[in-house]
Motif scaffolding. Structure first.
Motif, short mmCIF file in Angstrom:
data_model
loop_
_atom_site.label_atom_id
_atom_site.label_comp_id
_atom_site.label_asym_id
_atom_site.label_seq_id
_atom_site.Cartn_x
_atom_site.Cartn_y
_atom_site.Cartn_z
N ALA A 119 5.89 20.71 -6.97
CA ALA A 119 6.01 21.97 -7.72
C ALA A 119 6.66 23.06 -6.86
CB ALA A 119 4.63 22.42 -8.21
N LEU A 120 6.25 23.16 -5.62
CA LEU A 120 6.83 24.18 -4.73
C LEU A 120 8.31 23.91 -4.47
CD1 LEU A 120 3.90 24.50 -2.15
CD2 LEU A 120 4.59 26.21 -3.85
N SER A 121 8.67 22.65 -4.30
CA SER A 121 10.08 22.33 -4.03
C SER A 121 10.95 22.59 -5.26
CB SER A 121 10.21 20.88 -3.58
OG SER A 121 9.83 19.98 -4.61
N ILE A 122 10.41 22.34 -6.46
CA ILE A 122 11.16 22.66 -7.68
C ILE A 122 11.36 24.17 -7.79
CG2 ILE A 122 11.17 22.56 -10.20
CD1 ILE A 122 9.50 20.00 -9.99
N ALA A 123 10.31 24.93 -7.48
CA ALA A 123 10.43 26.39 -7.51
C ALA A 123 11.48 26.87 -6.53
CB ALA A 123 9.07 27.03 -7.21
N LYS A 124 11.52 26.28 -5.35
CA LYS A 124 12.54 26.68 -4.37
C LYS A 124 13.94 26.32 -4.88
CE LYS A 124 14.14 26.09 0.38
NZ LYS A 124 13.83 25.60 1.74
N ASP A 125 14.09 25.13 -5.46
CA ASP A 125 15.39 24.75 -6.03
C ASP A 125 15.84 25.76 -7.08
OD1 ASP A 125 15.46 22.54 -4.41
OD2 ASP A 125 14.81 21.13 -5.96
N TYR A 126 14.88 26.20 -7.90
CA TYR A 126 15.24 27.16 -8.94
C TYR A 126 15.72 28.48 -8.32
CZ TYR A 126 15.15 29.78 -13.28
OH TYR A 126 15.53 30.53 -14.37
N LEU A 127 15.03 28.94 -7.29
CA LEU A 127 15.45 30.18 -6.64
C LEU A 127 16.83 30.04 -6.01
CD1 LEU A 127 12.11 31.27 -4.93
CD2 LEU A 127 13.25 32.41 -6.84
N VAL A 128 17.08 28.91 -5.37
CA VAL A 128 18.38 28.70 -4.73
C VAL A 128 19.49 28.71 -5.77
CG1 VAL A 128 19.78 27.03 -3.46
CG2 VAL A 128 17.43 27.50 -2.73
N GLN A 129 19.30 27.95 -6.85
CA GLN A 129 20.36 27.84 -7.85
C GLN A 129 20.55 29.14 -8.63
OE1 GLN A 129 22.35 25.32 -7.89
NE2 GLN A 129 21.12 24.16 -6.40
N SER A 130 19.46 29.86 -8.90
CA SER A 130 19.58 31.06 -9.74
C SER A 130 19.86 32.33 -8.96
CB SER A 130 18.28 31.25 -10.54
OG SER A 130 17.18 31.49 -9.67
N LEU A 180 17.25 22.82 -14.62
CA LEU A 180 15.92 22.90 -14.00
C LEU A 180 14.86 23.45 -14.95
CD1 LEU A 180 16.89 24.25 -10.46
CD2 LEU A 180 16.16 21.93 -11.05
N LEU A 181 15.23 23.72 -16.19
CA LEU A 181 14.30 24.32 -17.14
C LEU A 181 13.70 23.27 -18.07
CD1 LEU A 181 16.27 27.54 -18.14
CD2 LEU A 181 14.17 27.43 -16.77
N ASP A 182 12.49 23.56 -18.54
CA ASP A 182 11.85 22.71 -19.54
C ASP A 182 12.70 22.70 -20.82
OD1 ASP A 182 9.91 22.35 -21.98
OD2 ASP A 182 8.82 21.58 -20.24
N PRO A 183 12.86 21.54 -21.46
CA PRO A 183 13.71 21.47 -22.67
C PRO A 183 13.30 22.45 -23.77
CG PRO A 183 13.20 19.26 -21.89
CD PRO A 183 12.39 20.21 -21.05
N ASP A 184 12.01 22.79 -23.85
CA ASP A 184 11.58 23.72 -24.89
C ASP A 184 12.09 25.14 -24.66
OD1 ASP A 184 10.23 21.70 -26.16
OD2 ASP A 184 8.29 22.16 -25.26
N GLN A 185 12.59 25.45 -23.47
CA GLN A 185 13.10 26.79 -23.18
C GLN A 185 14.63 26.87 -23.23
OE1 GLN A 185 11.11 27.67 -19.34
NE2 GLN A 185 9.94 29.21 -20.46
N LEU A 186 15.28 25.76 -23.48
CA LEU A 186 16.74 25.74 -23.41
C LEU A 186 17.38 26.60 -24.50
CD1 LEU A 186 17.48 22.02 -22.47
CD2 LEU A 186 17.32 24.04 -20.99
N ALA A 187 16.81 26.59 -25.70
CA ALA A 187 17.39 27.41 -26.77
C ALA A 187 17.32 28.89 -26.41
CB ALA A 187 16.66 27.14 -28.09
N GLN A 188 16.21 29.34 -25.86
CA GLN A 188 16.09 30.73 -25.44
C GLN A 188 17.05 31.04 -24.29
OE1 GLN A 188 12.32 31.77 -23.70
NE2 GLN A 188 12.68 33.98 -23.83
N PHE A 189 17.18 30.12 -23.36
CA PHE A 189 18.11 30.32 -22.24
C PHE A 189 19.55 30.43 -22.74
CE2 PHE A 189 21.02 28.51 -19.09
CZ PHE A 189 20.75 29.31 -17.99
N ASP A 190 19.94 29.53 -23.63
CA ASP A 190 21.33 29.54 -24.12
C ASP A 190 21.64 30.84 -24.86
OD1 ASP A 190 21.69 27.02 -23.06
OD2 ASP A 190 21.32 25.97 -24.95
N ARG A 191 20.69 31.31 -25.66
CA ARG A 191 20.92 32.57 -26.36
C ARG A 191 21.02 33.73 -25.37
NH1 ARG A 191 16.96 35.51 -30.86
NH2 ARG A 191 18.09 37.50 -30.89
#
Length: 387
Positions: free
Chosen positions: A179-190, A208-219
């Motif tokens: 979980a910590l490494s995924i969070a770091k990856d997200y910070l690096v990429q974003s 790196l996002l949960d599929p249920d949040q992709l529609a909100q992200f795309d908008r």
């Protein structure tokens, strides 16, 4: 004279003649005439004699067992009942088919079975622009960093260090590390990817996002707005390509990560980091020696992970609190940051200033805009208390 077929010395004593034997056989036949060893009885026999050829085999037994399913369940002789075995077999098949049909119907139409629903919450974000309190200093990136609180910050991903991991009540140490490494990856990429910062790419963050949040992200990427749900700058850091560009890819970073189990199947990671960018005018020359200025972004993110997220290496971004400046309070930072560049004077005067370099939890401003505190050379890296 003996008749052919008789014993040479006549009939032995004690044995009746042929007529007597015939009468005896006839009597026994009459006694068992009501019992019929029909074909059903023969098939129902538990033991069956092997054929002569089968008995010739080595260590062959004289009889073999028969399954009760092969022709009936009883080995006792019974009176003949034509078709009884066939009717029983048909009834058994009918009962099995009926039970199967009922089970399928109950499984498909059971009203007590709740529909499957996702548990991923949408992102809520707060973006606070910080207006400069004095003229924005300009110069070369290396000189600007040396005179700022970011002088001792590490460069890039090296500034995002992971804390010591330990198991929680329901998550193993390995899952916490993931979980910590995924969070770091997200910070690096974003926050550090050059294409993301320039507004030229979003996929490094999206994957790196949960599929249920992709529609909100795309908008949020295609139609950003400051409604608290669809700000592009809530998901990532990017600059308005018509206003500013990154002058030095060696971004200075400092901050912490912390984790906490909030339920039996949810692990939460909190990130609190300050990113300091050297930016220049979008129309200026990248090689300009004195045209750069510093732009500071303080990001506090909350990410949640369940076991599926950990396996797929993705995050549920729950909330984002972002302070960024220097910016003009009249600008809309939802689409991209628009820095106030070197040489520009203050645009907002307020009673209190917000310091993105300050330690502890970032101070929430009462309005939608704050004042950027003047940086000092002896500033320290932000350090937040562990949750």
């Amino acid at each position: 004279m003996a008749v052919p077929g008789d014993p040479p010395d006549g009939t032995p004593e004690g044995i009746g003649g042929g007529d007597e034997e015939f009468r005896s056989d006839e009597f026994r036949s009459d006694e068992y005439r009501s019992v019929v060893f029909d074909e059903d009885f023969v098939r129902a026999a538990r033991l069956q004699e092997f054929s002569a050829q089968e008995r010739m085999g080595e260590h062959a037994r004289a009889v073999r067992s028969r399954s009760i399913w092969s022709g009936g369940g009883s080995s006792r002789p019974r009176t003949s009942t034509p078709g009884r075995g066939a009717r029983q077999g048909m009834l058994l098949v009918l009962l099995i088919a009926t039970a199967f049909a009922v089970a399928v119907y109950m499984g498909l139409s059971n009203p007590a079975m709740p529909p499957a629903t996702g548990r991923t919450d949408p992102l809520t974000s707060t973006i606070v622009p910080l207006a400069p309190a004095a003229a924005v200093p300009g110069g070369r990136p290396v000189d600007l960093y040396a005179k700022s609180p970011a002088a001792d910050y590490r460069v890039g991903a090296a500034g995002i260090s992971l804390p010591a991991a330990r198991r929680t009540h329901h998550f193993t140490e390995g899952q916490v590390v993931t979980a910590l490494s995924i969070a770091k990856d997200y910070l690096v990429q974003s926050s550090l990817d050059p294409d993301v910062l320039a507004g030229a790419a979003t996929r490094p963050v999206r994957v790196l996002l949960d599929p249920d949040q992709l529609a909100q992200f795309d908008r949020s990427m295609t139609s950003p707005s400051g409604d608290g749900r669809h700000a592009a700058t809530g998901w990532l850091v990017r600059f308005d390509p018509g206003t500013a560009a990154v002058a030095d890819t060696r971004v200075r970073v400092s901050g912490i990560l912390a984790f906490e189990e909030i339920s039996a199947d949810i692990l939460e990671v909190i990130t609190d980091h300050t990113f300091v960018y050297a930016v220049r005018p979008a129309t200026g020359s990248p090689a300009a020696a004195d045209g750069a200025s510093l732009f500071t972004v303080r990001r506090e993110l909350r990410m949640r992970f369940d076991t599926e997220d950990l396996t797929a290496r993705r995050a549920e971004l729950v909330s984002a609190y972002v302070m960024a400046g220097p910016q003009d309070c009249s600008t809309e930072p939802a689409e991209g940051f628009r820095p106030v560049l070197a040489g520009a004077g203050p645009t907002t005067v307020g009673p209190a200033a917000s310091d993105p370099y300050a330690s502890g939890t970032p101070r929430r401003t009462a309005g939608l805009c704050g004042v950027l505190a003047s940086p000092t050379p002896d500033g320290t890296a932000p350090v937040s208390p562990a949750p």
